[in-house]
Design a protein around this motif. Structure first.
Motif, PDB file in Angstrom:
ATOM      1  N   PRO A  85       0.799  -1.236   0.000  1.00  0.00           N
ATOM      2  CA  PRO A  85       0.000   0.000   0.000  1.00  0.00           C
ATOM      3  C   PRO A  85       0.829   1.281   0.000  1.00  0.00           C
ATOM      4  CG  PRO A  85      -0.898  -1.572   1.570  1.00  0.00           C
ATOM      5  CD  PRO A  85       0.429  -2.110   1.130  1.00  0.00           C
ATOM      6  N   ASN A  86       1.956   1.287   0.666  1.00  0.00           N
ATOM      7  CA  ASN A  86       2.839   2.459   0.676  1.00  0.00           C
ATOM      8  C   ASN A  86       4.211   2.020   1.157  1.00  0.00           C
ATOM      9  OD1 ASN A  86       2.599   2.361   3.566  1.00  0.00           O
ATOM     10  ND2 ASN A  86       0.775   3.643   3.447  1.00  0.00           N
ATOM     11  N   ALA A  87       5.156   2.957   1.092  1.00  0.00           N
ATOM     12  CA  ALA A  87       6.524   2.613   1.478  1.00  0.00           C
ATOM     13  C   ALA A  87       6.599   2.171   2.930  1.00  0.00           C
ATOM     14  CB  ALA A  87       7.446   3.806   1.231  1.00  0.00           C
ATOM     15  N   SER A  88       5.805   2.782   3.791  1.00  0.00           N
ATOM     16  CA  SER A  88       5.817   2.412   5.213  1.00  0.00           C
ATOM     17  C   SER A  88       5.343   0.976   5.413  1.00  0.00           C
ATOM     18  CB  SER A  88       4.948   3.383   6.014  1.00  0.00           C
ATOM     19  OG  SER A  88       5.471   4.693   5.956  1.00  0.00           O
ATOM     20  N   ALA A  89       4.333   0.554   4.645  1.00  0.00           N
ATOM     21  CA  ALA A  89       3.859  -0.829   4.748  1.00  0.00           C
ATOM     22  C   ALA A  89       4.944  -1.798   4.307  1.00  0.00           C
ATOM     23  CB  ALA A  89       2.595  -1.014   3.913  1.00  0.00           C
ATOM     24  N   GLY A  90       5.676  -1.442   3.252  1.00  0.00           N
ATOM     25  CA  GLY A  90       6.780  -2.286   2.824  1.00  0.00           C
ATOM     26  C   GLY A  90       7.868  -2.371   3.876  1.00  0.00           C
ATOM     27  N   ALA A  91       8.179  -1.225   4.486  1.00  0.00           N
ATOM     28  CA  ALA A  91       9.188  -1.209   5.547  1.00  0.00           C
ATOM     29  C   ALA A  91       8.723  -2.033   6.741  1.00  0.00           C
ATOM     30  CB  ALA A  91       9.477   0.229   5.966  1.00  0.00           C
ATOM     31  N   SER A  92       7.434  -1.971   7.063  1.00  0.00           N
ATOM     32  CA  SER A  92       6.912  -2.755   8.185  1.00  0.00           C
ATOM     33  C   SER A  92       7.070  -4.243   7.927  1.00  0.00           C
ATOM     34  CB  SER A  92       5.441  -2.412   8.428  1.00  0.00           C
ATOM     35  OG  SER A  92       5.296  -1.078   8.878  1.00  0.00           O
ATOM     36  N   ALA A  93       6.845  -4.672   6.679  1.00  0.00           N
ATOM     37  CA  ALA A  93       7.042  -6.080   6.344  1.00  0.00           C
ATOM     38  C   ALA A  93       8.499  -6.476   6.531  1.00  0.00           C
ATOM     39  CB  ALA A  93       6.592  -6.336   4.903  1.00  0.00           C
ATOM     40  N   VAL A  94       9.411  -5.581   6.165  1.00  0.00           N
ATOM     41  CA  VAL A  94      10.838  -5.850   6.365  1.00  0.00           C
ATOM     42  C   VAL A  94      11.158  -5.944   7.846  1.00  0.00           C
ATOM     43  CG1 VAL A  94      13.169  -4.941   6.060  1.00  0.00           C
ATOM     44  CG2 VAL A  94      11.515  -4.802   4.183  1.00  0.00           C
ATOM     45  N   HIS A  95      10.682  -4.993   8.633  1.00  0.00           N
ATOM     46  CA  HIS A  95      10.959  -5.008  10.072  1.00  0.00           C
ATOM     47  C   HIS A  95      10.432  -6.291  10.714  1.00  0.00           C
ATOM     48  CE1 HIS A  95      10.974  -0.333   9.840  1.00  0.00           C
ATOM     49  NE2 HIS A  95      12.161  -0.834   9.582  1.00  0.00           N
ATOM     50  N   ASP A  96       9.215  -6.700  10.328  1.00  0.00           N
ATOM     51  CA  ASP A  96       8.634  -7.912  10.914  1.00  0.00           C
ATOM     52  C   ASP A  96       9.470  -9.144  10.581  1.00  0.00           C
ATOM     53  OD1 ASP A  96       6.604  -6.428  11.989  1.00  0.00           O
ATOM     54  OD2 ASP A  96       5.070  -7.062  10.545  1.00  0.00           O
ATOM     55  N   SER A  97      10.157  -9.126   9.447  1.00  0.00           N
ATOM     56  CA  SER A  97      10.943 -10.300   9.045  1.00  0.00           C
ATOM     57  C   SER A  97      12.148 -10.525   9.957  1.00  0.00           C
ATOM     58  CB  SER A  97      11.407 -10.147   7.599  1.00  0.00           C
ATOM     59  OG  SER A  97      12.439  -9.174   7.481  1.00  0.00           O
ATOM     60  N   PHE A  98      12.507  -9.520  10.768  1.00  0.00           N
ATOM     61  CA  PHE A  98      13.647  -9.655  11.680  1.00  0.00           C
ATOM     62  C   PHE A  98      13.230 -10.189  13.045  1.00  0.00           C
ATOM     63  CE2 PHE A  98      15.557  -7.095   8.470  1.00  0.00           C
ATOM     64  CZ  PHE A  98      16.917  -7.336   8.544  1.00  0.00           C
ATOM     65  N   LEU A  99      11.934 -10.300  13.295  1.00  0.00           N
ATOM     66  CA  LEU A  99      11.476 -10.825  14.579  1.00  0.00           C
ATOM     67  C   LEU A  99      11.850 -12.298  14.697  1.00  0.00           C
ATOM     68  CD1 LEU A  99       7.919  -9.182  14.733  1.00  0.00           C
ATOM     69  CD2 LEU A  99      10.032  -8.407  15.842  1.00  0.00           C
ATOM     70  N   GLY A 100      12.145 -12.700  15.903  1.00  0.00           N
ATOM     71  CA  GLY A 100      12.521 -14.086  16.142  1.00  0.00           C
ATOM     72  C   GLY A 100      13.996 -14.370  15.931  1.00  0.00           C
ATOM     73  N   ARG A 101      14.778 -13.311  15.689  1.00  0.00           N
ATOM     74  CA  ARG A 101      16.223 -13.492  15.493  1.00  0.00           C
ATOM     75  C   ARG A 101      17.027 -12.994  16.696  1.00  0.00           C
ATOM     76  NH1 ARG A 101      17.627 -11.571   9.309  1.00  0.00           N
ATOM     77  NH2 ARG A 101      15.644 -12.113   8.314  1.00  0.00           N
ATOM     78  N   GLY A 102      16.362 -12.795  17.800  1.00  0.00           N
ATOM     79  CA  GLY A 102      17.048 -12.234  18.955  1.00  0.00           C
ATOM     80  C   GLY A 102      17.084 -10.723  18.883  1.00  0.00           C
ATOM     81  N   ALA A 103      17.934 -10.104  19.689  1.00  0.00           N
ATOM     82  CA  ALA A 103      18.034  -8.648  19.731  1.00  0.00           C
ATOM     83  C   ALA A 103      18.515  -8.112  18.382  1.00  0.00           C
ATOM     84  CB  ALA A 103      18.980  -8.213  20.844  1.00  0.00           C
TER      85      ALA A 103
END
Length: 410
Positions: A85-103
């Motif tokens: 939908p927008n650049a922020s939504a794309g960035a949010s998908a990227v940020h979520d992909s880092f969850l579960g990898r520790g700090a």
């Protein structure tokens, strides 16, 4: 380029529905959609409402067709590009992909777009990571930017670096390809915010980035709610809304977003081709940049004696976006700058963006095919004196800088 020798409206073949009583010098914030593009979207919406069951059953296939065409337009692999939908939504998908990898430690710059920076900071907070901000002077050259970020990458080795390709608060380019290569050598993942790049840069996608996001509803003139996410490896990426396509591979799973109205995505290729056929993207880019330069020169004359050194050095000016300093203490913070937009437009009949950087307010302008020098003349004649009066009132009245309450003559 002699603008006085051109017809009143360059690209007059493109019809717009913009309010003719307003001078539109802020294409970069929300874009503008040509009439023909609106009509094509309306046609698709009529089809959707005529038979919703048939529409939504066939929607993922239609989205995939549009997505593939957009990938060809941007010159990237169809396996790397997803619609969002927008650049922020794309960035949010990227940020979520880092969850579960520790700090996850993240690194941002002081030129970042607030919403995407906030998402990066939330990623660090959710995972117990650290946030480091690289302070880049507004006038820093490309080599200096690379040096500053490189030093901090060596020192902190974050999990993710977020950097803007064209900055929102300072209207400048950053050398993202070179920075991403440095980061890759250090094992740092990179997210490039290219929100303003499509339509401004001839080759907008930063292929050295691990992840790149860009809006098509700004300078590319697609309907709002159209953006792309390009990933070197999208296996861990998922849309922010899970749907029946969740089990599909990237990027196909991004084609499924349930019952959202995705006609904007379907029309995006039409918008691109419409402007190419009627005007030509190279002509749009060249004229928009030249007109921005000429307009800034005109405004600098109007600001003489009001603002010292009105045109700041932004290091790498880019395309149709330009920055000028505001009088006095106007727009000293982001909130104060944002608060100027509506009263300024209502009083001067000029639509502008106002930004703040390091405690100083600026007006940010951006041009497109519908912009003329007459728009700048009006801003110089009406808008600049208005800003000057507001700055004087702020000093004389001692009003808090985060409030806009200026008296105007009847």
């Amino acid at each position: 380029m002699q603008f006085s020798d051109e017809p009143p409206r360059v690209g007059a073949e493109v019809a717009w529905t913009l309010d003719a009583s307003v001078r539109h010098l802020n294409h970069g914030s929300f874009g503008a959609v040509p009439r023909a593009v609106q009509e094509e979207q309306a046609r698709l919406r009529h089809e959707m409402e005529a038979n919703p069951v048939r529409w939504f059953a066939s929607l993922p296939e239609r989205v995939a067709t549009a997505r593939i065409e957009i990938a060809h337009i941007l010159g990237v692999s169809t396996e790397q590009l997803a619609l969002v939908p927008n650049a922020s939504a794309g960035a949010s998908a990227v940020h979520d992909s880092f969850l579960g990898r520790g700090a996850v430690d993240v690194m941002v710059t002081n030129h970042g777009y607030g919403a995407i920076t906030a998402g990066a900071c939330r990623l660090a907070s959710r995972t117990g990571g650290r946030v480091d901000e690289v302070a880049i002077p507004m006038a820093a050259s490309a080599p200096r930017v690379i040096e500053l970020i490189g030093e901090q990458l060596e020192r902190h080795r974050p999990g993710l670096l977020v950097i803007d390709q064209i900055t929102s608060p300072t209207a400048r380019a950053l050398p993202v390809a070179e920075v991403c290569l440095l980061a890759r050598d250090l094992g740092v993942s990179t997210l490039v915010d290219g929100a303003h790049a499509p339509g401004v840069l001839a080759d907008p996608v930063c292929r050295e980035a691990d992840f790149w996001v860009g809006n098509l509803h700004k300078f590319a003139c697609a309907p709002r709610g159209t953006a792309v996410l390009v990933a070197r490896d999208g296996d861990r990426l998922h849309p922010v809304i899970d749907s029946w396509g969740a089990g599909l591979d990237y990027p196909e799973r991004f084609d499924h977003l349930g019952t959202l109205d995705l006609t904007a995505w379907l029309v995006a290729p039409f918008a691109w081709h419409h402007l190419q056929e009627q005007v030509g993207w190279e002509r749009i880019r060249q004229r928009s940049a030249a007109l921005a330069d000429a307009g800034v020169a005109r405004l600098a004359e109007a600001l003489e004696g009001i603002v010292a050194d009105p045109v700041p050095d932004v290091g790498q000016p880019v395309g149709p976006m330009r920055l000028l300093r505001l009088p006095g203490a106007l727009g000293a913070t982001r909130e104060q700058a944002d608060a100027l937009r509506i009263p300024f437009c209502e009083t001067s009949r000029v639509a502008l963006a106002f930004t703040s950087f390091e405690g100083r307010g600026h007006l940010r302008l951006s041009t497109h095919v519908y912009t003329t020098m007459d728009d700048f003349d009006h801003l110089a004649r009406v808008g600049i004196p208005l800003l000057h009066r507001w700055a004087q009132q702020q000093v004389q009245g001692g009003q808090p800088p985060n409030r806009v309450h200026f008296e105007e003559e009847a």
